[in-house]
Design a protein around this motif. Structure first.
Motif, PDB file in Angstrom:
ATOM      1  N   TYR A  80       0.833  -1.195   0.000  1.00  0.00           N
ATOM      2  CA  TYR A  80       0.000   0.000   0.000  1.00  0.00           C
ATOM      3  C   TYR A  80       0.870   1.248   0.000  1.00  0.00           C
ATOM      4  O   TYR A  80       1.795   1.359   0.799  1.00  0.00           O
ATOM      5  CB  TYR A  80      -0.932   0.007   1.202  1.00  0.00           C
ATOM      6  N   THR A 101       1.800   5.198   0.620  1.00  0.00           N
ATOM      7  CA  THR A 101       1.362   6.167   1.623  1.00  0.00           C
ATOM      8  C   THR A 101       0.506   7.202   0.911  1.00  0.00           C
ATOM      9  O   THR A 101       0.769   7.577  -0.223  1.00  0.00           O
ATOM     10  CB  THR A 101       2.558   6.881   2.272  1.00  0.00           C
ATOM     11  N   ARG A 102      -0.525   7.647   1.596  1.00  0.00           N
ATOM     12  CA  ARG A 102      -1.428   8.615   0.996  1.00  0.00           C
ATOM     13  C   ARG A 102      -0.766   9.991   1.032  1.00  0.00           C
ATOM     14  O   ARG A 102      -0.027  10.312   1.964  1.00  0.00           O
ATOM     15  CB  ARG A 102      -2.733   8.638   1.788  1.00  0.00           C
ATOM     16  N   ASP A 112      -0.055  13.802   1.604  1.00  0.00           N
ATOM     17  CA  ASP A 112      -0.437  14.696   2.693  1.00  0.00           C
ATOM     18  C   ASP A 112      -1.123  15.935   2.137  1.00  0.00           C
ATOM     19  O   ASP A 112      -0.986  16.271   0.964  1.00  0.00           O
ATOM     20  CB  ASP A 112       0.802  15.136   3.482  1.00  0.00           C
ATOM     21  N   SER A 166      -0.451  11.599   6.755  1.00  0.00           N
ATOM     22  CA  SER A 166      -0.614  10.145   6.731  1.00  0.00           C
ATOM     23  C   SER A 166       0.100   9.533   7.911  1.00  0.00           C
ATOM     24  O   SER A 166       1.139  10.010   8.335  1.00  0.00           O
ATOM     25  CB  SER A 166      -0.038   9.576   5.441  1.00  0.00           C
ATOM     26  N   ARG A 167      -0.485   8.472   8.417  1.00  0.00           N
ATOM     27  CA  ARG A 167       0.137   7.813   9.542  1.00  0.00           C
ATOM     28  C   ARG A 167       0.057   6.313   9.298  1.00  0.00           C
ATOM     29  O   ARG A 167      -0.934   5.812   8.776  1.00  0.00           O
ATOM     30  CB  ARG A 167      -0.620   8.167  10.819  1.00  0.00           C
ATOM     31  N   GLU A 168       1.135   5.625   9.669  1.00  0.00           N
ATOM     32  CA  GLU A 168       1.147   4.180   9.500  1.00  0.00           C
ATOM     33  C   GLU A 168       0.191   3.547  10.502  1.00  0.00           C
ATOM     34  O   GLU A 168       0.156   3.944  11.661  1.00  0.00           O
ATOM     35  CB  GLU A 168       2.542   3.658   9.795  1.00  0.00           C
ATOM     36  N   SER A 187      -0.353  -3.565   6.268  1.00  0.00           N
ATOM     37  CA  SER A 187      -0.057  -2.155   6.507  1.00  0.00           C
ATOM     38  C   SER A 187      -1.058  -1.271   5.776  1.00  0.00           C
ATOM     39  O   SER A 187      -1.407  -1.515   4.633  1.00  0.00           O
ATOM     40  CB  SER A 187       1.364  -1.885   6.038  1.00  0.00           C
ATOM     41  N   THR A 204      -2.448   3.070   5.419  1.00  0.00           N
ATOM     42  CA  THR A 204      -2.185   4.421   5.862  1.00  0.00           C
ATOM     43  C   THR A 204      -3.497   5.037   6.237  1.00  0.00           C
ATOM     44  O   THR A 204      -4.470   4.919   5.508  1.00  0.00           O
ATOM     45  CB  THR A 204      -1.582   5.308   4.760  1.00  0.00           C
ATOM     46  N   PRO A 239       3.904   6.304  -4.137  1.00  0.00           N
ATOM     47  CA  PRO A 239       3.255   7.050  -3.055  1.00  0.00           C
ATOM     48  C   PRO A 239       2.322   8.117  -3.619  1.00  0.00           C
ATOM     49  O   PRO A 239       2.554   8.646  -4.710  1.00  0.00           O
ATOM     50  CB  PRO A 239       4.409   7.703  -2.297  1.00  0.00           C
TER      51      PRO A 239
END
Lengths: 477, 623
Positions: free
Chosen positions: B53, B55-56, B58, B70-72, B148, B150, B231
């Protein structure tokens, strides 16, 4: 010093170099595949926990033993054949002592310390020696009932013990001696019903007893007709027996409320016919007919016992048997094995790169299913090489057998060739789904000390027997 | 005879050997060359495709501050058949991932019942923190694994309605875009939704090998079939985080909206709807509960009032009337109309007005927000027989002007949910007035009643006047990482049908409204040296068909007068007159934006302490 030197030169020159080369190549290929199949990444390369390291030690032991055998006098084997045979029988009984060990439900191993041996592997050699000794006797003849019975006993004893160990696969190896008997002049009309009996034995529980009995009966009637040439008598005899059975059945059905089943009626009439035939054969001293009748009696014993034998099998053996015969969904063991072989393609996936092998989809992939490793990683090319080597070795041994001046050596070589052929047929047959899964190893390639050592001794004795005339001449000179 | 028989047997035996090998060889060849299914099956056995996945992206505000980050986080998965028979330390697990033991047991037994679900990893619970994941991995309980993901977190906890929220994809989403798989998150509303494709990035794939016990053994074919996850791109929002936070603070206790636009670009500086919500509430395990709570709150915090609130514009609409009349030539700035406490029309009907000097010029009429003046103006537009054959034709022309100002249609802002507002069509009036209609029937339109618009449209009007005749389509995204520019339509000026030269008197009126001593209605918005221009509005409104006592408070403003930096609309439901609450809020936001600080603390205190009781107007829906 000089003498010794000369001796050693003659020692090596007498040994068939082609057979030795084929043997060494096979062992090498086997080691390579065992290495690939059993390499564990979390252990050091040369750790003794690695199975290929154990195999390496066994290879060293085998080569040493082979050299020792080649150094021994060839006469020893002829001389001590029966002693070796009885020794092997005793060894075969060892698993029933506290030293014995069971693997996969078969009590077929003897463990001494960390070494475990499978006596059945060595019994094959001893049996071959004994059969060769018996059949090479001056007065021996396969046309004669006594001779056949003696050979039968020699083969049956180890077979019976091995079957008692619950190791049906190794037991069935004894049937390969039919090829030896055929070569030595056994009437082919005896061979055919014998093959029939073996085939029926494998799948006897598939059929109703009445069908089995009928098939066996007519097989023997026709084969003995072929053998004796007395067509009319034989056909008449068969027809009468069937008619009697029919009459018996009808009478019981009409008068006694179906007291007798069709099977019972048939058995009674066959029994009557059998008695008549035995008396007839005895009176006329009709040896070949008598022989047939004996074989028929023996094979008839299987009919009621086949079910028993099947139900006494281990569940996994039953499963394999049923799935082989298409009575149950294919056993995953064979599916995986076939998938591994089939996915190899022309050149395979590469050394150490067999995806199914390396990830443990095929169990026993370094022992009985080593052929999967060969075909997955080396593809058809690898299969061609391995089967080519095995085929060449068998032909070479037959060739060596044929050039023997003495019958003992020839029979021994044929015995070796037959056992090898049987192993190859059943092992590759089972990995490719042609044969039921009965666990016997692929000679020289499968992991396992007993198998490798036994086949090495097997081959070494043949080479020694072959080398002896030249040796003698060297000494004489 | 004997020898020849031997020869036959030799040959037969050799033939048998050859036959055995040939049969086996053909068998293997057939399997290796003609049975494709073995290769396929072998692949399907060992290959596992694992989604990677991305990361989205910001979301930053215009000054580079995080609005959404974004946070894991991880989904805890269980493969039921891999669980050990003797069980595991349930208590420990529950306390680590903060889940109720009963709930865990319940979801496990649900999986147990399904023969298919048992075989593969199934989600037990989401939003497991990285720390919990690491601790749990140390316990190494067989059967449990992590995926995982985000998720978002919102450092400033503002602008929930602008940013939107993420939610797990539903049936419909799965069908509409093959990109999504069950368990994926996607932007559900607002910016998260409209910029979903930019923010989400591109999922990658890792092709791995699993062994017969489904344990991953490493990359398949040295990873040559892997696809790297791309990303998501960051976006810079036009929102000024500090200003937005300030506006939201001022709006507490009121229902309404503040929209501020940078006139020279159309960038939305503030878009605050009140009541709002803490965007953090709409993520995590409590999301469902919180969502239902927000949904059931009578004042509807989930509504984006700034763009979907339909309100009467009130007196700020007079500005448009004046501009149209000037362009149509039925009004000149010096024209004076008297006001005797209102506008008398028809048979003794009167539209009231408040006390102010009379008669007034256009500029002063704007400054004093004279109702009568603009009734005359509107009537003149509709009665312009030199140009139009009848009222309907004139009204049609007037409506075209109105639409060019962005009323009665969606402006096209880059988030969904915008309302068009409503400007009556000729047909609508025909239907409402069966016996025919003239200016007198629709006179209240002249002062911004009847018609409806959104706070965004009012703010856009402020921008148009600030720009003297054109605007840029308001938008919320300033730039997207790696993209040269945003959608071109946001960069092109949109011209209204009134020429720039006609704007000056209106601007002058707005200026006087704020800046002239004792002059206008917007005095409270005065800030020394900033040349604020403004226009109050006080919109009568009815709830459930009855005219309410508390008018809506509206204020439209831009500043400074020349080269304006900010144009704004404030709309407070039931806030009373425009100058009582909307104007102070607008003025404070302007002050904050233009001077970077607020010195009128008393005004701030006054605004913050002003709580309006909405219980009369918003009743909890009976179930």
């Amino acid at each position: 010093m000089n003498r010794l030197n000369q001796h050693s030169i003659s020692f090596f020159s007498g040994v068939d170099p082609i057979a030795v080369m084929l043997y060494l190549l096979l062992v090498m290929v086997g080691f390579l595949n065992i290495f690939s199949a059993s390499y564990q990444e979390d252990l050091p390369l040369l750790a003794f926990e690695q199975e290929y390291m154990k195999q390496f030690i066994w290879i060293c032991i085998s080569l040493t033993v082979a050299v020792v055998i080649l150094l021994l006098d060839s006469k020893l084997y002829h001389m001590y054949a029966y002693y070796i045979y009885f020794g092997a029988l005793l060894f075969l009984l060892m698993p029933f002592t506290p030293l014995g060990r069971a693997v996969n439900g078969a009590r077929a191993w003897v463990a001494v310390g960390s070494i475990s041996l499978q006596p059945a592997e060595f019994a094959k050699i001893a049996t071959t020696l004994a059969v060769a000794r018996l059949m090479s006797g001056y007065s021996f003849s396969l046309q004669n009932l006594k001779g056949l019975i003696n050979v039968g006993i020699l083969l049956f004893l180890p077979f019976a013990i091995i079957v008692l160990q619950n190791d049906m696969g190794s037991g069935l190896v004894m049937s390969s001696f039919l090829l030896v008997l055929y070569r030595e002049g056994l009437n082919k009309w005896i061979c055919i019903p014998l093959l029939m009996v073996i085939a029926l034995f494998v799948c006897s529980f598939l059929f109703t007893p009445i069908f089995l009995v009928t098939v066996l009966f007519w097989t023997f009637v026709i084969c003995s007709a072929m053998m004796t040439g007395q067509w009319q008598t034989q056909i008449r005899f068969g027809a009468v027996v069937c008619l009697v059975a029919l009459v018996l059945y009808s009478v019981s059905f009409l008068l006694f409320d179906g007291l007798l089943s069709g099977y019972g009626a048939l058995l009674i009439s066959i029994a009557l016919g059998f008695v008549v035939a035995v008396v007839y054969a005895w009176r006329k001293r009709f040896t070949s007919l008598f022989l047939m009748l004996m074989l028929f009696l023996g094979s008839m014993l299987f009919v009621p016992t086949a079910d028993k034998i099947f139900s006494s099998m281990q569940p996994h053996q039953q499963q394999r048997m049923l799935s082989f015969l298409g009575l149950q969904p294919d056993h995953s063991h064979v599916v995986m094995s076939k998938t591994a072989i089939g996915s190899g393609g022309l050149f395979g996936k590469g050394f150490m790169d067999g995806t199914l092998i390396k990830n443990h989809y095929v169990s026993e992939h370094h022992t009985d299913f080593i052929f999967c490793t060969v075909s997955e990683e080396w593809g058809f090319v690898g299969v061609l090489v391995v089967m080519g080597l095995l085929c060449a070795l068998i032909y070479r041994i037959i060739h060596i057998g044929e050039r023997q001046e003495e019958a003992f050596g020839r029979i021994y070589c044929y015995g070796l060739a037959a056992v090898l052929l049987f192993h190859v047929l059943v092992n590759i047959g089972m990995t490719t789904g042609l044969m039921p899964v009965i666990g016997i190893p692929l000679p020289f390639l499968s992991y396992g000390g007993s198998s490798l050592l036994a086949f090495t001794i097997f081959v070494a004795i043949a080479l020694r027997l072959d080398a002896s005339p030249q040796n003698f001449s060297a000494y004489n000179r | 005879m004997r020898e020849s028989d031997n020869n036959v047997r030799r040959i037969v035996i050799r033939f048998i050997v050859a036959a055995v090998f040939l049969v086996l060889l053909f068998r293997v060849a057939k399997m290796q060359f003609f049975n494709e299914e073995f290769t396929d099956y072998a692949e399907s056995l060992v290959r596992v495709e694992q989604t990677v996945y991305p990361t989205r992206g910001d979301i930053y505000d215009r000054n580079g501050e995080f609005l959404a980050q974004s946070r894991e986080c991880y989904d805890l998965m269980v493969t039921y058949d891999d669980l050990e028979d003797e069980g595991f330390d349930t208590m420990r697990l529950c306390s680590l991932i903060d889940i109720d033991k009963q709930k865990l047991i319940k979801s496990l037994s649900r999986i147990k019942k399904d023969a298919y679900m048992r075989l593969k990893p199934v989600k037990v619970i989401g939003y497991v923190t990285k720390e919990a994941k690491l601790q749990l991995e140390e316990l190494s309980i067989p059967g449990f694994s992590f995926v995982s993901r985000t998720i978002r977190w919102y450092p400033r906890k503002i602008a929930g309605n602008v940013l939107g929220y993420l939610s797990e994809v539903n049936e419909q989403g799965l069908k509409s875009d093959p990109y999504y798989e069950l368990g994926d998150y996607l932007g559900e509303t607002a910016l998260e939704r409209s910029y979903e494709k930019v923010l989400r990035g591109e999922k990658g794939v890792e092709v791995l090998i699993k062994d017969s016990k489904t344990v991953i053994q490493g990359a398949y074919m040295e990873g040559q079939y892997d696809k790297v996850a791309i990303p998501g791109k960051d976006i810079v929002c036009t929102i000024d985080g500090r200003l937005q936070a300030f506006a939201e603070e001022l709006l507490v206790g009121k229902v309404g909206a503040v929209v501020a636009i940078e006139p020279s670009t159309g960038e939305v500086l503030v878009m605050a709807s009140s009541p709002g919500y803490n965007p953090d509430d709409l993520l995590g395990r409590e999301r469902g509960n919180n969502y239902m709570k927000l949904l059931n709150t009578p004042t509807k915090p989930l509504n984006k009032r700034a763009i979907d609130g339909k309100y009467h514009p009130g007196s700020v609409f007079k500005l448009v009337q004046g501009l149209i009349a000037l362009q149509e030539g039925v009004l000149y700035p010096e024209k004076q109309y008297p006001c005797h406490g209102g506008y008398t029309y028809g048979k003794n009907k009167k539209l009231g007005c408040h006390a102010h000097p009379s008669p007034l010029s256009l500029q002063d009429a704007v400054a004093h927000s004279c109702n009568a003046y603009f009734c005359h103006v509107f009537t003149n537009i509709l009665n312009n027989r030199t140009k139009y054959k009848n009222t309907k034709e004139a009204y049609e022309a007037w409506r075209e002007y109105i639409l060019s100002f962005g009323f009665g249609r969606k402006l096209g802002i880059d988030i969904a949910g915008e309302d068009a507002g409503y400007i009556h069509t000729v047909e609508k009036h025909d239907a409402d007035h069966r016996h025919g209609w003239g200016p007198t029937n629709i006179i209240s339109i002249s002062i911004g009643q009847v018609v409806e618009c959104t706070p965004l449209q009012i703010a856009n009007l402020a921008a148009i006047i600030a720009n003297r005749g054109h605007y840029y389509i308001p938008h919320l995204v300033k730039s997207v990482e790696g993209e040269e520019s945003i959608d071109k339509k946001y960069l092109e000026p949109q011209y209204v049908k009134v020429e720039p030269r006609h704007f000056e008197p209106i601007v002058e009126g707005m200026w006087r409204s704020v800046n002239r001593q004792g002059g206008g209605t917007s005095r409270i918005a005065y800030i020394l040296g900033l040349d604020v221009c403004g226009k109050t509005g006080t919109a009568q409104n009815s709830v459930r068909g009855k005219l309410t006592k508390d008018d809506h408070s509206v204020f439209l403003t831009f500043a400074p007068r020349n080269n304006p930096k900010i144009a704004m609309a404030v709309y407070i439901e039931h806030g009373g007159s425009g100058s009582s609450i909307a104007a102070p809020i607008a003025s404070l936001v302007e002050e904050m934006y233009l001077t970077d600080t607020v010195v009128r603390h008393d005004l701030v205190r006054m605004v913050k302490s002003r709580k309006i009781d909405y219980s009369k107007y918003y009743k909890a829906e009976s179930k």
